[in-house]
Structures are given as C-alpha cells and as structure tokens.
Design a protein around this motif. Structure first.
Motif, PDB file in Angstrom:
ATOM      1  N   UNK A 136      -8.478 -66.209 -30.368  1.00 59.16           N
ATOM      2  CA  UNK A 136      -8.554 -67.559 -29.807  1.00 59.16           C
ATOM      3  C   UNK A 136      -8.976 -68.571 -30.845  1.00 59.16           C
ATOM      4  N   UNK A 137      -9.979 -68.197 -31.650  1.00 62.65           N
ATOM      5  CA  UNK A 137     -10.475 -69.142 -32.662  1.00 62.65           C
ATOM      6  C   UNK A 137      -9.460 -69.329 -33.779  1.00 62.65           C
ATOM      7  N   UNK A 138      -8.657 -68.290 -34.044  1.00 64.19           N
ATOM      8  CA  UNK A 138      -7.586 -68.439 -35.028  1.00 64.19           C
ATOM      9  C   UNK A 138      -6.554 -69.437 -34.517  1.00 64.19           C
ATOM     10  N   UNK A 139      -6.301 -69.409 -33.212  1.00 64.29           N
ATOM     11  CA  UNK A 139      -5.381 -70.376 -32.621  1.00 64.29           C
ATOM     12  C   UNK A 139      -5.989 -71.780 -32.697  1.00 64.29           C
ATOM     13  N   UNK A 140      -7.308 -71.861 -32.495  1.00 61.79           N
ATOM     14  CA  UNK A 140      -7.976 -73.156 -32.625  1.00 61.79           C
ATOM     15  C   UNK A 140      -7.874 -73.671 -34.061  1.00 61.79           C
ATOM     16  N   UNK A 141      -7.947 -72.742 -35.042  1.00 59.84           N
ATOM     17  CA  UNK A 141      -7.809 -73.145 -36.440  1.00 59.84           C
ATOM     18  C   UNK A 141      -6.465 -73.821 -36.638  1.00 59.84           C
ATOM     19  N   UNK A 142      -5.418 -73.218 -36.053  1.00 62.42           N
ATOM     20  CA  UNK A 142      -4.076 -73.774 -36.182  1.00 62.42           C
ATOM     21  C   UNK A 142      -3.989 -75.143 -35.514  1.00 62.42           C
ATOM     22  N   UNK A 167      -4.010 -71.514 -22.389  1.00 65.59           N
ATOM     23  CA  UNK A 167      -2.904 -70.754 -22.969  1.00 65.59           C
ATOM     24  C   UNK A 167      -2.748 -69.366 -22.349  1.00 65.59           C
ATOM     25  N   UNK A 168      -3.830 -68.742 -21.945  1.00 68.77           N
ATOM     26  CA  UNK A 168      -3.729 -67.380 -21.447  1.00 68.77           C
ATOM     27  C   UNK A 168      -4.949 -67.020 -20.590  1.00 68.77           C
ATOM     28  N   UNK A 169      -4.777 -65.962 -19.810  1.00 70.51           N
ATOM     29  CA  UNK A 169      -5.877 -65.376 -19.053  1.00 70.51           C
ATOM     30  C   UNK A 169      -6.127 -63.989 -19.619  1.00 70.51           C
ATOM     31  N   UNK A 170      -7.370 -63.717 -19.996  1.00 70.55           N
ATOM     32  CA  UNK A 170      -7.746 -62.389 -20.481  1.00 70.55           C
ATOM     33  C   UNK A 170      -8.674 -61.790 -19.440  1.00 70.55           C
ATOM     34  N   UNK A 171      -8.200 -60.806 -18.728  1.00 70.47           N
ATOM     35  CA  UNK A 171      -8.963 -60.212 -17.631  1.00 70.47           C
ATOM     36  C   UNK A 171      -8.670 -58.708 -17.616  1.00 70.47           C
ATOM     37  N   UNK A 172      -9.574 -57.917 -18.218  1.00 73.88           N
ATOM     38  CA  UNK A 172      -9.333 -56.487 -18.344  1.00 73.88           C
ATOM     39  C   UNK A 172     -10.598 -55.689 -18.040  1.00 73.88           C
ATOM     40  N   UNK A 173     -10.403 -54.449 -17.629  1.00 73.40           N
ATOM     41  CA  UNK A 173     -11.497 -53.538 -17.310  1.00 73.40           C
ATOM     42  C   UNK A 173     -11.624 -52.479 -18.396  1.00 73.40           C
ATOM     43  N   UNK A 174     -12.873 -52.081 -18.693  1.00 71.24           N
ATOM     44  CA  UNK A 174     -13.126 -51.063 -19.717  1.00 71.24           C
ATOM     45  C   UNK A 174     -14.189 -50.099 -19.209  1.00 71.24           C
ATOM     46  N   UNK A 175     -14.110 -48.867 -19.691  1.00 67.93           N
ATOM     47  CA  UNK A 175     -15.018 -47.835 -19.190  1.00 67.93           C
ATOM     48  C   UNK A 175     -16.415 -47.955 -19.770  1.00 67.93           C
ATOM     49  N   UNK A 176     -16.522 -48.474 -21.009  1.00 63.55           N
ATOM     50  CA  UNK A 176     -17.832 -48.577 -21.645  1.00 63.55           C
ATOM     51  C   UNK A 176     -18.120 -49.969 -22.163  1.00 63.55           C
ATOM     52  N   UNK A 177     -19.415 -50.305 -22.312  1.00 65.65           N
ATOM     53  CA  UNK A 177     -19.804 -51.634 -22.782  1.00 65.65           C
ATOM     54  C   UNK A 177     -19.355 -51.867 -24.217  1.00 65.65           C
ATOM     55  N   UNK A 178     -19.477 -50.850 -25.073  1.00 66.75           N
ATOM     56  CA  UNK A 178     -19.094 -50.998 -26.476  1.00 66.75           C
ATOM     57  C   UNK A 178     -17.601 -51.340 -26.592  1.00 66.75           C
TER      58      UNK A 178
END
Length: 216
Positions: free
Chosen positions: A174-180, A150-161
C-alpha cells in the motif's frame, strides 16, 4: 462558482475512476519549542492540491496554536482537524486514515467510512491482539482487515505471526502505491522524532535513500 478543473490540473477528479489528481505529498511542520532545541516537533504530509486550502485555514486562526497535535495524535489547525479540512465532511461518516498513520493526511491515505466501520477497524489496535488491523476471532483464528479506495484486504490466518506477516506485506504494498501517487517514501511521518530543519532534511534524505535501495 468555482472553475471546473481540467485534466492534468491539480484537483482534477477523473469522472471514470473518481481518483483526484492530488499531486505530490508535501510536508508541513508542526512547531515545537525553540528553547528545547526542537523548533520542529513533528511533520505531517498533505497532498499538493490541498496546500492552498490548508494555508488559508492556518492563516484564519487568530488566537492560540495554529498547528498542534492533540492528545489522540491528530493534527489540528486551531480547533479543526487537519484531515477534516482536507477530506471534508460527509453525512453519517468519519474521515479515516487508511494505514492508521494520523500524520499522513494525503488524499491517498484518507477515506470516508461509517462510524461502525471505523469502530471495527479500530478493534485490532485497541483491544484483542493489540495489533493494527488484526483481531482474534471466536474460532481462534486471526482476521486481518483493511479497506481503502483501491482494494479490500480481508483474510483469515491460523496464527498471529502469520497474520502479522500478511498485514505488514499489505501495508508495504500500500505504501509503495502511495509512493507512486504521492511521490514520497512509504514511511510513517511519526518516525521523525523532531528537531531542526537540518535534522528534518537529513531524515528525509535517509528515508529517500532507504526506499530507493529497497525498490531496486
């Protein structure tokens, strides 16, 4: 020749979207030891449209364990992987569990990807940060990477948290979509620690109640 499925039937593939009418998610029980008080060792989830196929595969196992979990955490039916029975084989590809949950074998959670893509996806949980789907780049930033049908999630972030928070938000969505699609709470089957049928039914009721409260 197999009869072509009609719109609305289980197993029907929409020619425009390629999405399979898989039906609801159905739990299958991995047997444990009755002597230990855990006749059910674990549960796996499959799509309703695959029940007949999986049942035939289980019935065809003449010797040894019909359903078991190997040392890597994958469900096997005799000597075959459950996810391969469901998704089939595709030249040059492996069957990937999109959210990393090896017991979640519904159509919504399985996809074919190349070995290179599978290796890249595994980097986040096997090396580097140790976090599923998150890898630390040479620049010092953190990359969160997931791909499904359904989608590609590919993003950069400055910190691990920050990266972990983004990853968790993505998986929740994603799991909410799986619920549906699957008609089953967006939980990990591995959260069920085993027990009796009564233990499973109580756990299942708690998970349904938990998700119903969270989705209001």
């Amino acid at each position: 020749m197999a009869r072509r499925k009609k719109p609305g039937e289980l197993g029907y593939i929409d020619p425009d979207t390629g999405i399979v009418n898989a039906g609801q998610a159905v739990p299958i029980f991995i047997p444990g030891s009755k002597a230990s008080g855990q006749p059910i060792k674990a549960i796996a989830l499959i799509s309703e449209c695959d029940v007949e196929r999986v049942s035939k595969a289980i019935a065809s196992v003449k010797r040894g364990s019909q359903l078991w979990i190997d040392s890597c955490g994958y469900v096997q039916v005799g000597l075959q992987y459950l996810h391969t029975i469901i998704a089939g084989r595709r030249r040059g590809c492996v069957v990937d569990h999109i959210d990393g949950e090896k017991l979640y074998c519904t159509r919504a959670n399985l996809q074919h990807i190349s070995q290179a893509e599978n290796t890249q996806k595994g980097l986040g949980r096997k090396t580097n940060t140790g976090e599923l789907g998150i890898s630390r780049q040479a620049s010092g930033r953190y990359r969160v990477q997931f791909r499904d049908t359904h989608e590609v999630f590919d993003n950069m972030f400055s910190g691990l948290e920050e990266a972990v928070a983004a990853r968790d938000a993505y998986l929740t969505r994603r799991r909410s979509r799986q619920w549906t699609q699957d008609g089953y709470p967006p939980v990990q089957p591995s959260e069920f620690s085993g027990g009796s049928l009564d233990d499973y039914e109580k756990w299942d009721a708690r998970m349904n109640e938990k998700f119903s409260r969270g989705s209001k």
